[in-house]
Enzyme design. Structure first.
Site, PDB file in Angstrom:
ATOM      1  N   ILE A  31       0.910  -1.229  -0.034  1.00 24.30           N
ATOM      2  CA  ILE A  31       0.171   0.206   0.129  1.00 24.30           C
ATOM      3  C   ILE A  31       0.798   1.408   0.178  1.00 24.30           C
ATOM      4  O   ILE A  31       0.285   2.602  -0.377  1.00 24.30           O
ATOM      5  CB  ILE A  31      -1.087  -0.042   1.372  1.00 24.30           C
ATOM      6  CG1 ILE A  31      -0.364  -0.080   2.621  1.00 24.30           C
ATOM      7  CG2 ILE A  31      -2.156  -0.949   1.140  1.00 24.30           C
ATOM      8  CD1 ILE A  31      -1.216   0.197   3.726  1.00 24.30           C
ATOM      9  N   GLU A  94       7.287  -4.961  11.030  1.00 22.60           N
ATOM     10  CA  GLU A  94       6.404  -4.205  11.671  1.00 22.60           C
ATOM     11  C   GLU A  94       4.628  -4.689  11.669  1.00 22.60           C
ATOM     12  O   GLU A  94       4.274  -4.639  12.507  1.00 22.60           O
ATOM     13  CB  GLU A  94       5.766  -3.048  10.467  1.00 22.60           C
ATOM     14  CG  GLU A  94       7.184  -1.852  10.689  1.00 22.60           C
ATOM     15  CD  GLU A  94       6.987  -0.613   9.759  1.00 22.60           C
ATOM     16  OE1 GLU A  94       5.719  -0.580   8.907  1.00 22.60           O
ATOM     17  OE2 GLU A  94       7.828   0.054   9.676  1.00 22.60           O
ATOM     18  N   VAL A  95       4.801  -5.648  10.694  1.00 22.07           N
ATOM     19  CA  VAL A  95       3.633  -6.594  10.644  1.00 22.07           C
ATOM     20  C   VAL A  95       3.926  -8.247  11.073  1.00 22.07           C
ATOM     21  O   VAL A  95       4.828  -8.431  10.512  1.00 22.07           O
ATOM     22  CB  VAL A  95       2.731  -6.485   9.433  1.00 22.07           C
ATOM     23  CG1 VAL A  95       1.542  -7.476   9.534  1.00 22.07           C
ATOM     24  CG2 VAL A  95       2.162  -5.053   9.015  1.00 22.07           C
ATOM     25  N   HIS A  99       6.170 -12.026   5.920  1.00 22.51           N
ATOM     26  CA  HIS A  99       5.903 -11.643   4.362  1.00 22.51           C
ATOM     27  C   HIS A  99       7.299 -11.317   3.738  1.00 22.51           C
ATOM     28  O   HIS A  99       8.105 -10.873   4.300  1.00 22.51           O
ATOM     29  CB  HIS A  99       5.004 -10.396   4.688  1.00 22.51           C
ATOM     30  CG  HIS A  99       5.563  -9.277   5.314  1.00 22.51           C
ATOM     31  ND1 HIS A  99       5.263  -9.340   6.793  1.00 22.51           N
ATOM     32  CD2 HIS A  99       6.116  -8.005   5.179  1.00 22.51           C
ATOM     33  CE1 HIS A  99       5.854  -8.221   7.380  1.00 22.51           C
ATOM     34  NE2 HIS A  99       6.143  -7.349   6.217  1.00 22.51           N
ATOM     35  N   HIS A 101       8.742  -8.851   1.148  1.00 18.03           N
ATOM     36  CA  HIS A 101       8.742  -7.771   0.169  1.00 18.03           C
ATOM     37  C   HIS A 101       9.665  -8.078  -1.081  1.00 18.03           C
ATOM     38  O   HIS A 101      10.770  -8.542  -1.035  1.00 18.03           O
ATOM     39  CB  HIS A 101       9.416  -6.532   0.643  1.00 18.03           C
ATOM     40  CG  HIS A 101       8.515  -5.962   1.866  1.00 18.03           C
ATOM     41  ND1 HIS A 101       7.758  -4.853   1.614  1.00 18.03           N
ATOM     42  CD2 HIS A 101       8.802  -6.174   3.256  1.00 18.03           C
ATOM     43  CE1 HIS A 101       7.357  -4.432   2.977  1.00 18.03           C
ATOM     44  NE2 HIS A 101       7.844  -5.445   4.061  1.00 18.03           N
TER      45      HIS A 101
END
Length: 115
Positions: A31, A94-95, A99, A101
């Site tokens: 995002i 952060e999350v 994940h 990137h």
């Protein structure tokens, strides 16, 4: 897990600009992209960070990486790309849902780390 934003994206509760989905993984655009190509690939099953991986995650992480490579090329990073997995507090995660990137584009990536 109920508060995990990526789990909520997997469940469809939160919309995302998806670019790939199968039974094990989901890929969607970041995002807040930092390059012309910037998307995330996540396992659908909740794994908080790379530090929690073990042998049972081999198949899903293999899928994450092969999907990341294929999608990077398809999204336009044909001359190379960077994969980043931030892990834990020191790794600037952060999350807390594992994940990857995938970041690329023509000559947009700075050096890895300052020396």
């Amino acid at each position: 897990m109920g508060e995990c934003i990526f789990c909520r994206i997997v469940s469809g509760e939160i919309p995302a600009k998806k670019i790939y989905e199968d039974d094990l993984v989901l890929a969607f655009h970041d995002i807040n992209p930092v390059a012309p190509v910037h998307f995330l690939v996540i396992p659908k099953a909740h794994v908080a960070s790379m530090a929690e991986l073990n042998a049972e995650h081999e198949a899903v992480m293999g899928r994450v990486m092969t999907v990341a490579a294929r999608l990077a090329r398809e999204q336009g990073a044909t001359d190379g790309f960077r994969t980043i997995i931030n892990t834990g507090r020191v790794g600037r995660q952060e999350v807390y849902h594992l994940h990857v990137h995938v970041i690329g584009g023509p000559d947009v990536l700075p050096a890895m780390l300052k020396r």
